[in-house]
Enzyme design. Structure first.
Site, PDB file in Angstrom:
ATOM      1  N   TRP A  48      13.468 -33.801 -22.409  1.00 51.85           N
ATOM      2  CA  TRP A  48      12.580 -34.269 -21.339  1.00 51.85           C
ATOM      3  C   TRP A  48      13.359 -34.976 -20.242  1.00 51.85           C
ATOM      4  CZ3 TRP A  48       8.477 -31.735 -20.666  1.00 51.85           C
ATOM      5  CH2 TRP A  48       7.737 -31.263 -21.749  1.00 51.85           C
ATOM      6  N   ASP A  85       9.834 -42.796 -18.487  1.00 47.83           N
ATOM      7  CA  ASP A  85       8.825 -41.803 -18.881  1.00 47.83           C
ATOM      8  C   ASP A  85       8.400 -42.142 -20.307  1.00 47.83           C
ATOM      9  OD1 ASP A  85       7.408 -39.651 -19.852  1.00 47.83           O
ATOM     10  OD2 ASP A  85       9.008 -38.172 -19.552  1.00 47.83           O
ATOM     11  N   LYS A  95      -0.486 -37.423 -25.538  1.00 45.52           N
ATOM     12  CA  LYS A  95       0.092 -37.868 -26.803  1.00 45.52           C
ATOM     13  C   LYS A  95      -0.675 -39.081 -27.339  1.00 45.52           C
ATOM     14  CE  LYS A  95       3.427 -35.026 -25.373  1.00 45.52           C
ATOM     15  NZ  LYS A  95       4.228 -34.806 -24.175  1.00 45.52           N
TER      16      LYS A  95
END
Ligand code: PLP
Length: 360
Positions: A102, A172, A196
């Site tokens: 990511w 993030d 999530k």
């Protein structure tokens, strides 16, 4: 109907209580004689909902008053690009710390909008750790430093917030937000895709320190401009009303569980149970350095790859869903976000023990 324990990395399991409440209010929300998806986002009731979800999130994370909370669309990925668009000039350095896939993606999407420097990376050890802060090559004049405190694919999590001096720290936190207390004041900007720990996909929560918004340039479209979005309370256009509503139910649910401190105790117990068993098993392996193991995403491998398909088939039959690892890593991955109860992790460990005994 039987809901199973769902270990999906995202979109991930939601608390059953929340789904039941949403179900009970689906046809009529809040006396509106319509569902929450069918009323104006400019109406009194929905505006009040927006204010309430912001208040609840502020309470949960103790967000200081000099931070704005935005509810945006486009997924975390869109904001990989939009963040440098707002907070860096094209010729300005921005520092990225790579701890997994990511953060790699975040750096790649930023490249058209700023001069991306890789300040540190654990790519050479297959992203099995967080590079020690002492080795980071930071530029004191960078527009910001970007980190990914939890890497969802490899299961690598920072255990502390790095000190980066006067350069604004951006994080993030898509797959770790609300899993434990977080000192927001150490960051200038935090953002998280919702799917999530917060709710359905299509919603991004952003927490931005006031002074940063002064940097947002006037020569980008208003819809991409965070200062404009903040000034319009995230209603520059029609928000994802359904996702706001569900996020609101999740925030209430986390509060009712005892807040992020209670989540931390529960998540720590879940992680200890699962890693403890993996390490003791002599059968399963997790490749991540002990000090960087994620509490939310636990990848593990079996002794022989040809067992993977059998493990997946049997675990699914046993009511344990979505354990297949990411294609970049292989093996298995159990995502154990807030909505996964300890009993679910215990059921997984029991299954793993039985499977190991039968397939030694
Ligand atoms: C899931 C995830 C993303 C991507 O979210 P999208 O909503 O699909 O764009 C980004 N960063 C992290 C850490 C993630 O876990």
């Amino acid at each position: 109907m039987s809901r199973a324990y769902n270990f999906s990395a995202g979109p991930a399991a939601l608390p059953e209580d929340v789904l039941r409440q949403a179900q009970s209010e689906l046809l009529e929300w809040n006396g509106a004689r319509a569902s929450v998806m069918e009323v104006s986002h400019r109406g009194k009731a929905f505006i009040a909902l927006g204010q309430e979800i912001e208040r609840d999130l502020r309470d949960l994370l103790a967000i200081p008053a000099n931070y704005k909370v935005l509810f945006q669309q486009g997924g975390a990925t869109q904001h990989f690009a939009q963040i440098p668009m707002n907070f860096a000039r094209r010729d300005q350095n921005v520092d990225y710390v790579l701890t997994g896939d990511w953060s790699e993606k975040a750096a790649r999407e930023a490249a058209p909008y700023a001069n991306v420097r890789i300040a540190a990376s654990s790519a050479s050890t297959n992203y099995d750790r967080v590079p020690p802060r002492s080795g980071w090559d930071l530029d004191a004049n960078a527009a910001y430093v970007h980190v990914t405190p939890n890497e969802t694919i490899r299961g690598v999590e920072f255990q502390d917030i790095p000190e980066v001096g006067n350069v604004p720290l951006f994080g993030d936190v898509s797959s770790t937000i609300l899993s434990r207390p977080l000192d927001v004041s150490k960051y200038a900007l935090l953002y998280a895709g919702a799917q999530k720990n917060i709710g359905p996909s299509g919603l991004v929560v952003m927490i931005i320190r006031d002074d940063l918004l002064e940097r947002c340039p006037r020569d980008i479209a208003r819809i991409f401009n965070y200062a404009e979005n903040a000034a319009q309370d995230s209603m520059l256009n029609t928000p994802n009303t359904w996702a706001w509503y569900l996020a609101g139910l999740i925030f209430k649910w986390v509060k009712a569980q005892g807040g992020v401190a209670a989540m931390e105790r529960r998540n720590c117990a879940k992680a200890e149970l699962l890693y403890g068993y993996i390490d003791a098993s002599g059968y399963y392996k997790n490749p991540v350095e002990a000090s960087a193991r994620s509490w939310m995403n636990v990848p593990f491998t079996l002794p022989r790859e040809e067992l993977d398909a059998v493990f997946l088939k049997e675990s699914e039959a046993a009511g344990l869903l979505a354990l297949k690892g990411h294609k970049l890593v292989g093996g298995m991955r159990a995502s154990i976000y807030n909505a996964m109860p300890l009993e679910g992790v215990q059921a997984l460990v029991d299954f793993m023990k039985d499977f190991a005994a039968r397939n030694g």
